[in-house]
Scaffold this motif. Structure first.
Motif, short mmCIF file in Angstrom:
data_model
loop_
_atom_site.label_atom_id
_atom_site.label_comp_id
_atom_site.label_asym_id
_atom_site.label_seq_id
_atom_site.Cartn_x
_atom_site.Cartn_y
_atom_site.Cartn_z
N GLN A 133 1.61 -0.31 9.43
CA GLN A 133 1.39 -0.52 8.15
C GLN A 133 0.26 -0.43 7.86
N GLU A 134 0.34 0.08 6.13
CA GLU A 134 -1.19 -0.01 5.79
C GLU A 134 -1.62 -0.72 4.93
N ALA A 301 5.11 -2.91 -1.08
CA ALA A 301 5.86 -1.63 -1.91
C ALA A 301 7.99 -2.16 -1.11
N TYR A 302 8.07 -1.63 -3.21
CA TYR A 302 8.84 -1.61 -3.25
C TYR A 302 10.29 -0.29 -2.91
N LEU A 311 2.84 4.76 -0.39
CA LEU A 311 2.39 5.25 0.33
C LEU A 311 1.26 3.94 1.63
N LEU A 312 0.84 2.97 0.75
CA LEU A 312 0.29 1.86 1.36
C LEU A 312 1.61 0.93 0.78
N ASP A 313 1.27 -0.31 2.18
CA ASP A 313 2.89 -0.77 2.23
C ASP A 313 2.52 -2.43 1.54
N ARG A 314 1.38 -2.82 1.63
CA ARG A 314 0.66 -3.95 1.16
C ARG A 314 -0.66 -4.05 0.71
N VAL A 586 -4.08 7.38 3.24
CA VAL A 586 -4.92 7.00 4.13
C VAL A 586 -4.74 8.78 5.51
N LYS A 587 -5.82 9.54 5.17
CA LYS A 587 -5.70 10.71 5.78
C LYS A 587 -6.82 10.41 7.79
#
Length: 591
Positions: A133-134, A301-302, A311-314, A586-587
Motif C-alpha cells: 500500500q502506497e 483508490a476506487y 497507482l497510489l492507494d490512499r 513510486v519507482k
C-alpha cells in the motif's frame, strides 16, 4: 509505548504547579483516583507500571491519614515528545495533533513536535502486506472549505473534487479543445442551441450504482435547488431531455458557443441522484472518500473507476494549522518510516508558474476615502509591482497588469516616486484618516501588508492591519477598506475568467457595488454567443474596467513550488498548478 506515558502526563498536568522533577510530592490514593478516573485498585496497577518504566517512584503512606510520596523522574516535555514521536511513527496523526492541544506546550517544544509531524508528510509505503500500500500525506495550514461541487470556491478544494468526481467532458489545455469524460462523445446542432451527450455505459458511482442520464439531469437540478453561486452560467438551458439511460439532450433559449466549457467545469461534476453529497461525498472519480472530518480527508483508490485505476492507494490531507509552509511536499520515505537525514539528497523541487495573480480589492460597500479614485490611484503607486518583487522577492516572479501572465508581459511597468502618491492623497481629500487592510495570515499576505504599512508611513498615510484567520465576509465588510487577495485560474482560462466575473461567491462579487457589477455584466452580456477570439476581447475589456477605475490593483504573478522525491514518476500538472495525484507512482528500482 503503552498508555503509561498518557497516565504520566495526566498526573503531571493535574498536580501542577506542585510538579517538580526528582522531588517527592505528598498525595493520597483518593486524589489519584479522582485524577485518573478509575478505582483505587487500578490506580495501584498504573503506579506499578509507571515505576517499572522508571517514570516515577512511589512510596505508599503508612496508616490512615498519612500521605504517600510520588516523585516524577522525567520532565513532561521529554515524555510528551517521546509519546508524540511514537504516535506519528505509527501513522496515528490525529491522536498526535490532539496531544499537542491537550497539554500546555511551550513554543520551542511545539516547533520540534510540528517538525516531526511535517516529516510524516509525503509518500509512505506501508509494510506488513504483499500489496505494498502506497500512501501520500499532504499537510494544509488551513481548514477544509466546502467540499461540494455546487458551492466550491477555492482552488485546493476544486482540485480535490476533481479526484472524487468526474464531468461529462474535460478541457484539454494543451490543444484548447475537449476530451471525452463520462460522455464518450457529443454533438451540437448548427446554431448551437441544442447539445446531445452520449454517456459511457457501466460507469459506477462509489456506492456501487451504475450512472445514467437521470444522474446528469439531477446534478443540474441540484445546482438550481441549492442556488449555487455558479448557476448564472447555466441560465440558457430551457429544457433537459432524457432520450435514454445513456443519452441526454440540453435545449437552450439562445445560441451558446461556450456551452462545453460549462460541462467540463467542476460545478457539473456528475453526482448520484439517490445520495446526499453534503452528507456522503460520492462521485465516479479515481478516488473515493474514506474519511472526512475537521482534521483529515482520506481518499482511497476506487478499484471500479471507469478509467485507469490510480497507482497510489490512499491520499491523506491533514489540517495542520501551525505548519504554515507554502511548499507542497511530495517526498518519499522508506517502509520503516525513517525520513531521509537532513542535508542528504531528497530529490528536487519543481516550479508551477500559476495562472492568475495576487491583487488588492477595495471594499466599496464601506464608506471611506478609498471611495475617492485619487486615493485609490495613490495606493496604486504604493502597491507598485516592480518595487514589491524587488523588495519582497520570494515566489513573486513577474509584475501583474492582468490575471493572465501573457497579458502582463506586454505591459511596460514604471515605478513612480512616492511623492506622487502623496499629491494624489491630498487631491483626494486625505486628512490623516486610517485605512484598514484585511489579509489572510499567510506568508505572502503578511509580507505585503507590512510592506504597505511601511511605505504608507513615508507619505503620511495611516494604514491599519487587520489579519484574518479565515474568510469572514461580515468581518471584512465591517472593518476592511482594502483586501489583499490571490486569484488562481484553471487551465481553461476563459472559463476561469468568466467564472471570476460572474460567480457570486468570490471577493469581487462581495465587495463591488451593484452599479459596478452591472457595468461588468453589460460588457460581458453576449459573451457566450461569441467565438473564442471575441470572448477574449470582452474579458480584456472587463479587466480594463477593473484596472482603469482602480477597482482592483494588480500585484504580481506567483510561482508555486513542490518538493519531489527523485523516485517519483507520473508527474502531470493539472489546473491550479497541482500535481494530478491519480497519475503518480513510486519507482523503487533494484534493491
Amino acid at each position: 509505548m503503552d498508555n503509561s506515558s498518557m497516565n504520566y502526563l495526566c498526573l503531571a498536568a493535574a498536580l501542577d504547579p506542585a510538579f517538580i522533577i526528582q522531588q517527592p510530592i505528598p498525595v493520597t490514593i483518593e486524589q489519584l483516583t479522582a485524577i485518573l478516573c478509575c478505582t483505587p485498585r487500578n490506580v495501584k496497577f498504573i503506579l506499578r507500571k509507571l515505576e517499572e518504566q522508571q517514570l516515577i517512584t512511589w512510596i505508599p503512606g503508612r496508616g490512615r491519614g498519612h500521605y504517600s510520596q510520588l516523585t516524577f523522574l522525567r520532565s513532561v516535555d521529554e515524555v510528551l515528545e517521546e509519546k508524540f514521536q511514537d504516535m506519528v511513527s505509527k501513522g496515528r496523526i490525529k491522536p498526535a495533533i490532539e496531544l499537542i492541544g491537550q497539554y500546555q506546550v511551550n513554543e520551542p517544544l511545539k516547533e520540534r513536535l510540528l517538525t516531526v509531524l511535517d516529516k510524516q508528510m509525503g509518500f509512505w509505503s506501508e509494510p506488513g502486506s504483499t500489496s505494498g500500500q502506497e500512501v501520500l500525506r499532504i499537510s494544509r495550514n488551513r481548514p477544509m472549505e466546502k467540499l461540494d461541487p455546487a458551492m466550491v470556491y477555492t482552488a485546493f478544494e476544486t482540485y480535490l473534487l476533481g479526484h472524487i468526481c468526474s464531468t461529462l467532458i474535460t478541457y484539454d489545455a494543451e490543444n484548447g479543445g475537449f476530451m471525452p469524460g463520462l460522455a464518450h462523445t457529443w454533438e451540437a446542432n448548427a446554431d448551437s442551441t441544442s447539445y446531445l451527450f452520449y454517456l459511457r455505459k457501466g460507469v459506477r458511482f462509489h456506492h456501487g450504482r451504475t450512472m445514467t442520464s437521470r444522474d446528469v439531469k439531477e446534478t443540474l437540478q441540484r445546482l438550481i435547488g441549492l442556488d449555487s453561486p455558479a448557476i448564472s452560467h447555466f441560465k440558457d438551458i430551457c429544457h433537459v431531455g432524457l432520450e435514454s439511460d445513456y443519452r441526454i439532450r440540453f435545449d437552450l433559449v439562445q445560441p451558446n458557443t461556450f456551452f462545453l466549457h460549462l460541462f467540463s467545469s467542476i460545478y457539473m461534476s456528475i453526482l448520484p441522484y439517490d445520495v446526499d453529497f453534503a452528507a456522503n461525498p460520492v462521485g465516479t472519480g479515481p478516488y473515493q472518500v474514506l474519511d472526512l472530518n475537521e482534521d483529515v480527508l482520506v481518499l482511497g483508490a476506487y478499484d471500479l473507476y471507469y478509467g485507469i485505476r490510480p497507482l497510489l492507494d490512499r491520499v491523506e490531507i491533514w489540517y495542520l494549522p501551525h505548519l504554515g509552509s507554502s511548499v507542497r511536499q511530495y517526498q518519499l520515505t522508506d517502509a520503516g518510516h525513517n525520513p531521509l537525514p537532513a542535508g542528504e539528497d531528497q530529490g528536487h523541487s519543481i516550479d508551477y508558474p500559476a495562472l492568475g495573480c495576487r491583487y488588492i480589492l477595495f471594499n466599496f460597500k464601506r464608506e471611506g476615502l478609498h471611495q475617492q479614485q485619487a486615493v485609490r490611484q495613490a495606493l496604486r503607486i504604493l502597491y507598485n509591482q516592480p518595487a514589491m518583487i524587488r523588495e519582497l522577492g520570494g515566489n513573486r516572479i513577474m509584475p501583474a497588469d492582468s490575471f493572465l501572465p501573457w497579458k502582463s508581459s506586454d505591459h511596460e511597468f514604471t515605478e513612480p516616486p512616492l511623492e506622487e502618491a502623496r499629491a494624489l492623497l491630498e487631491a483626494g481629500g486625505y486628512g490623516g484618516e486610517v485605512l484598514t487592510i484585511a489579509y489572510r495570515t499567510r506568508k505572502e499576505d503578511q509580507e505585503e501588508a507590512s510592506w504597505l504599512l511601511e511605505r504608507g508611513r513615508k507619505i503620511g498615510l495611516q494604514l491599519q492591519l487587520h489579519p484574518l484567520t479565515e474568510y469572514d465576509l461580515t468581518d471584512i465588510m465591517n472593518h476592511a477598506d482594502l483586501l489583499i487577495a490571490e486569484e488562481v485560474l484553471e487551465d481553461d482560462w476563459q472559463w476561469g475568467m468568466i467564472n471570476y466575473f460572474r460567480n457570486e461567491s468570490n471577493y469581487l462579487h462581495d465587495l463591488l457595488l451593484d452599479r459596478q457589477k452591472t457595468t461588468l455584466k453589460r460588457v460581458l452580456n453576449h459573451f457566450s454567443r461569441l467565438p473564442a477570439e471575441e470572448r477574449a476581447e470582452l474579458l480584456d475589456l472587463s479587466e480594463s474596467k477593473l484596472r482603469d477605475n482602480c477597482w482592483v490593483l494588480y500585484g504580481c504573478h506567483m510561482n508555486k513550488k513542490a518538493q519531489l522525491s527523485q523516485n517519483l514518476f507520473g508527474l502531470q500538472t493539472g489546473s491550479f498548478g497541482f500535481l494530478d495525484i491519480s497519475k503518480l507512482w513510486v519507482k523503487s528500482g533494484f534493491q
